[in-house]
Design a protein around this motif. Structure first.
Motif, PDB file in Angstrom:
ATOM      1  N   PHE A 120      -2.287  -8.457  17.661  1.00  7.03           N
ATOM      2  CA  PHE A 120      -3.367  -8.810  16.753  1.00  7.03           C
ATOM      3  C   PHE A 120      -2.969  -9.518  15.453  1.00  7.03           C
ATOM      4  O   PHE A 120      -3.617 -10.495  15.091  1.00  7.03           O
ATOM      5  N   PRO A 121      -1.942  -9.044  14.735  1.00  4.12           N
ATOM      6  CA  PRO A 121      -1.700  -9.700  13.440  1.00  4.12           C
ATOM      7  C   PRO A 121      -1.522 -11.218  13.549  1.00  4.12           C
ATOM      8  O   PRO A 121      -2.230 -11.981  12.880  1.00  4.12           O
ATOM      9  N   LEU A 123      -2.256 -13.131  16.043  1.00  8.52           N
ATOM     10  CA  LEU A 123      -3.438 -13.723  16.665  1.00  8.52           C
ATOM     11  C   LEU A 123      -4.530 -13.959  15.625  1.00  8.52           C
ATOM     12  O   LEU A 123      -5.158 -15.014  15.578  1.00  8.52           O
ATOM     13  N   ILE A 124      -4.725 -12.949  14.769  1.00  6.02           N
ATOM     14  CA  ILE A 124      -5.794 -13.081  13.768  1.00  6.02           C
ATOM     15  C   ILE A 124      -5.449 -14.183  12.766  1.00  6.02           C
ATOM     16  O   ILE A 124      -6.266 -15.074  12.518  1.00  6.02           O
ATOM     17  N   VAL A 125      -4.208 -14.174  12.249  1.00  2.47           N
ATOM     18  CA  VAL A 125      -3.914 -15.218  11.248  1.00  2.47           C
ATOM     19  C   VAL A 125      -3.953 -16.614  11.883  1.00  2.47           C
ATOM     20  O   VAL A 125      -4.325 -17.589  11.241  1.00  2.47           O
ATOM     21  N   THR A 126      -3.619 -16.695  13.173  1.00  2.00           N
ATOM     22  CA  THR A 126      -3.625 -18.009  13.807  1.00  2.00           C
ATOM     23  C   THR A 126      -5.055 -18.448  14.132  1.00  2.00           C
ATOM     24  O   THR A 126      -5.437 -19.594  13.864  1.00  2.00           O
ATOM     25  N   THR A 127      -5.848 -17.537  14.684  1.00  2.25           N
ATOM     26  CA  THR A 127      -7.208 -17.920  15.073  1.00  2.25           C
ATOM     27  C   THR A 127      -8.054 -18.215  13.832  1.00  2.25           C
ATOM     28  O   THR A 127      -8.727 -19.261  13.765  1.00  2.25           O
ATOM     29  N   VAL A 128      -7.974 -17.315  12.850  1.00  2.55           N
ATOM     30  CA  VAL A 128      -8.746 -17.559  11.623  1.00  2.55           C
ATOM     31  C   VAL A 128      -8.220 -18.827  10.946  1.00  2.55           C
ATOM     32  O   VAL A 128      -8.990 -19.672  10.477  1.00  2.55           O
ATOM     33  N   ALA A 158      -5.995 -15.969  22.640  1.00  2.00           N
ATOM     34  CA  ALA A 158      -6.800 -14.908  22.020  1.00  2.00           C
ATOM     35  C   ALA A 158      -7.617 -14.154  23.065  1.00  2.00           C
ATOM     36  O   ALA A 158      -7.626 -12.917  23.096  1.00  2.00           O
ATOM     37  N   THR A 207       5.201  -8.421  13.281  1.00  3.18           N
ATOM     38  CA  THR A 207       5.453  -8.688  14.695  1.00  3.18           C
ATOM     39  C   THR A 207       6.890  -8.367  15.103  1.00  3.18           C
ATOM     40  O   THR A 207       7.147  -7.987  16.248  1.00  3.18           O
ATOM     41  N   ALA A 221       1.722 -10.794   8.809  1.00  6.96           N
ATOM     42  CA  ALA A 221       1.499 -10.758  10.256  1.00  6.96           C
ATOM     43  C   ALA A 221       2.799 -11.038  11.015  1.00  6.96           C
ATOM     44  O   ALA A 221       3.164 -10.322  11.949  1.00  6.96           O
ATOM     45  N   TRP A 239      -0.865 -13.104   3.913  1.00  4.19           N
ATOM     46  CA  TRP A 239      -1.322 -12.535   5.187  1.00  4.19           C
ATOM     47  C   TRP A 239      -0.496 -13.073   6.343  1.00  4.19           C
ATOM     48  O   TRP A 239      -0.156 -12.351   7.284  1.00  4.19           O
TER      49      TRP A 239
END
Ligand code: HEM
Length: 482
Positions: A309-310, A312-317, A345, A274, A270, A266
């Motif tokens: 988003f990609p 951001l999502i892998v980093t935040t999660v 985010a 980008t 991501a 993932w």
């Protein structure tokens, strides 16, 4: 992945971060002064306001890139054979560019805003001389060349050591699930090197064309094409600055939690996505240019939704799952890095709203826009940079998040949220951006913003002083578990 047996000294990035911290604080003071002037609290001559705004804008954007490069290089040198001399050359050239830019603004009166939108630099209506425009643009060109040289060296080092671009971008992991992936730092560095090198070329070209246009006015370029080139370059550059700074989170948080941050499928997806997505988002700055081809504007809206988003999502999660349930001892660096991910985010939300064409038509030239980018810079990139700085000098710092450090951390959070909130409130009420003088009915919000700005400046000064006092200290030696 094995670390380099011998690696270049970290003095270069430490110096870069000291300069960046100093400039952040000074330019925040300029921001405070602009806000106080808009509030009618401190009178500032409009000509000086636009000089301050130009210096604040170009200085902040350039320093975000400078600090991001310092962070990226600090960690990348641990894995790939980058050249120390090139890093110092980058630093020197960048600083020469900065001196020219400052001279153009404060000695020669250049005040066309950091976006130097063609043909404004050469056609000031008598406010500044054409020589001021040339000095400013040459300064900018030197800064761009400095980055280009750095990326070429990094790109070469990555290719030499990783066995090709596909490997550096973790394609075996992405396409066939291989577990032999490069660390997140290398994937991120490779992506940034690609996108920023691509962006710097049209950036340098339009700066050169603007210089020639200033000197030989009969030599022109289509203004819409120029705007596309400038915004493509500017938008990719500032996004890449955050992508460089985020490496601090990938590298440092695992040292607190003891859990490695791995390049998963993932993560690879991501970051690879980008490369494409970040190239097309800039058109959301051109929604109001009705002569733009409609398909490009529609593409701008779609990509504005998708782009951030990609990663951001892998980093935040990734951050939440790395921290959740781990026994961490919170200190100032970790708190600032976590705040940085939150700011990045959350800052995307007003950006996405502005990226909707129908909203953008009403909001884009209002304070909403400074609201969205201050969110992910003031509360995103800048805390990441200070978090990295205070982690690097950790052995000389008091360890826990308590006493003064706790108060000033929360002062920064409250002040930053206040600065952003007051920009967004102004935008929602259609207060125009980039106006030196505000109507009395707007000035109440401006005054509140000025008070919040004081909190930010005081807290940032404290972070900087701690870094300077701790300069020469060493980060924690603990490594994330493999
Ligand atoms: C105390 C903190 C800060 C304050 C009070 C502040 C204030 C301001 C103000 C008043 C403006 C002009 C708004 C307008 O009327 O259009 C502005 C613009 C801007 N600020 Fe800040 N700022 C702060 C921090 C930052 C930070 C940390 C960054 C980036 C790292 C940043 C980047 C920018 C940029 C790029 C512009 C656009 C300039 C332009 O429109 O040409 N600011 N800021």
């Amino acid at each position: 992945m094995a670390r380099q047996a011998t690696m270049p000294s970290d003095l270069g990035p430490r110096v870069v971060m000291a300069l960046s911290g100093l400039v952040f604080v000074l330019l925040m003071l300029f921001g405070l002064l602009m806000r106080a002037s808009q509030a009618g609290m401190i009178p500032v001559d409009p000509a000086l306001f636009y000089q301050l705004m130009t210096a604040h804008g170009i200085g902040m954007v350039g320093t975000c890139g400078f600090a991001g490069a310092g962070i990226m290089w600090y960690f990348a040198r641990q894995y790939v054979p980058v050249t120390n001399g090139i890093f110092w050359g980058f630093t020197g050239l960048f600083l020469v560019g900065v001196v020219l830019i400052l001279a153009a603004i404060f000695l020669m009166g250049f005040a066309a805003a950091w976006t130097f939108l063609y043909p404004l630099p050469a056609q000031s209506g008598g406010v500044w001389d054409v020589n001021a425009a040339v000095v400013y643009l040459v300064g900018l060109l030197l800064v761009g060349v400095a980055f280009l040289i750095l990326y070429l060296d990094m790109g070469w080092a990555i290719l030499k050591s990783q066995g090709g671009l596909g490997q550096a971008l973790a394609w075996p992991t992405l396409f066939s699930g291989s577990t032999n992936a490069p660390p997140p730092t290398i994937v991120a560095t490779t992506v940034v090197t690609i996108v920023n090198t691509i962006a710097l070329v049209p950036g340098a070209a339009i700066i050169l064309i603007s210089i020639v246009n200033a000197l030989v006015p009969s030599f022109g370029i289509d203004a819409l094409l120029a705007k596309n080139m400038i915004f493509f370059f500017g938008h990719v550059f500032i996004n890449a600055a955050i992508y460089m700074a985020i490496i601090a989170v990938y590298e440092i948080v695992p040292r607190y939690t003891g859990r490695p941050w791995k390049t998963t499928r993932w993560f690879a997806l991501a970051w690879n996505a980008t490369i494409i997505l970040v190239m097309f988002v800039y058109t959301h700055h051109l929604f109001q240019d009705v002569v733009m081809p409609a398909w490009m504007l529609v593409m701008g809206q779609v990509f504005s939704y998708l782009s951030g988003f990609p990663i951001l999502i892998v980093t935040t999660v990734g951050l939440l799952s790395n921290i959740y349930g781990a026994k961490v001892r919170w200190d100032l660096p970790l708190a600032l890095l976590t705040l940085g991910v939150f700011g990045w985010a959350a800052g995307v939300i007003p950006a996405v709203i502005d990226g909707i064409i129908s909203v953008n038509k009403v909001m884009h030239n209002t304070m909403w826009v400074p609201g969205h980018f201050h969110f992910y810079l003031l509360l995103g990139l800048v805390p990441m940079a200070f978090g990295f700085m205070l982690w690097v000098t950790k052995t000389k710092q008091a360890d826990a998040l308590d006493g003064l450090s706790k108060i000033l951390f929360w002062a920064y959070v409250a002040g930053g949220l206040g600065v952003v909130w007051t920009f967004l409130v102004g935008g929602a009420a259609s207060v125009p951006r980039r106006w030196a003088e505000h109507l009395p009915q707007w000035q109440g919000v401006d005054a509140v913003s000025t008070i919040f700005s004081v909190l930010v400046v005081v807290a940032a000064l404290y972070f900087l002083i701690r870094y300077v006092v701790g300069f020469g200290g060493q980060p924690s030696k603990s490594e994330p578990a493999e």
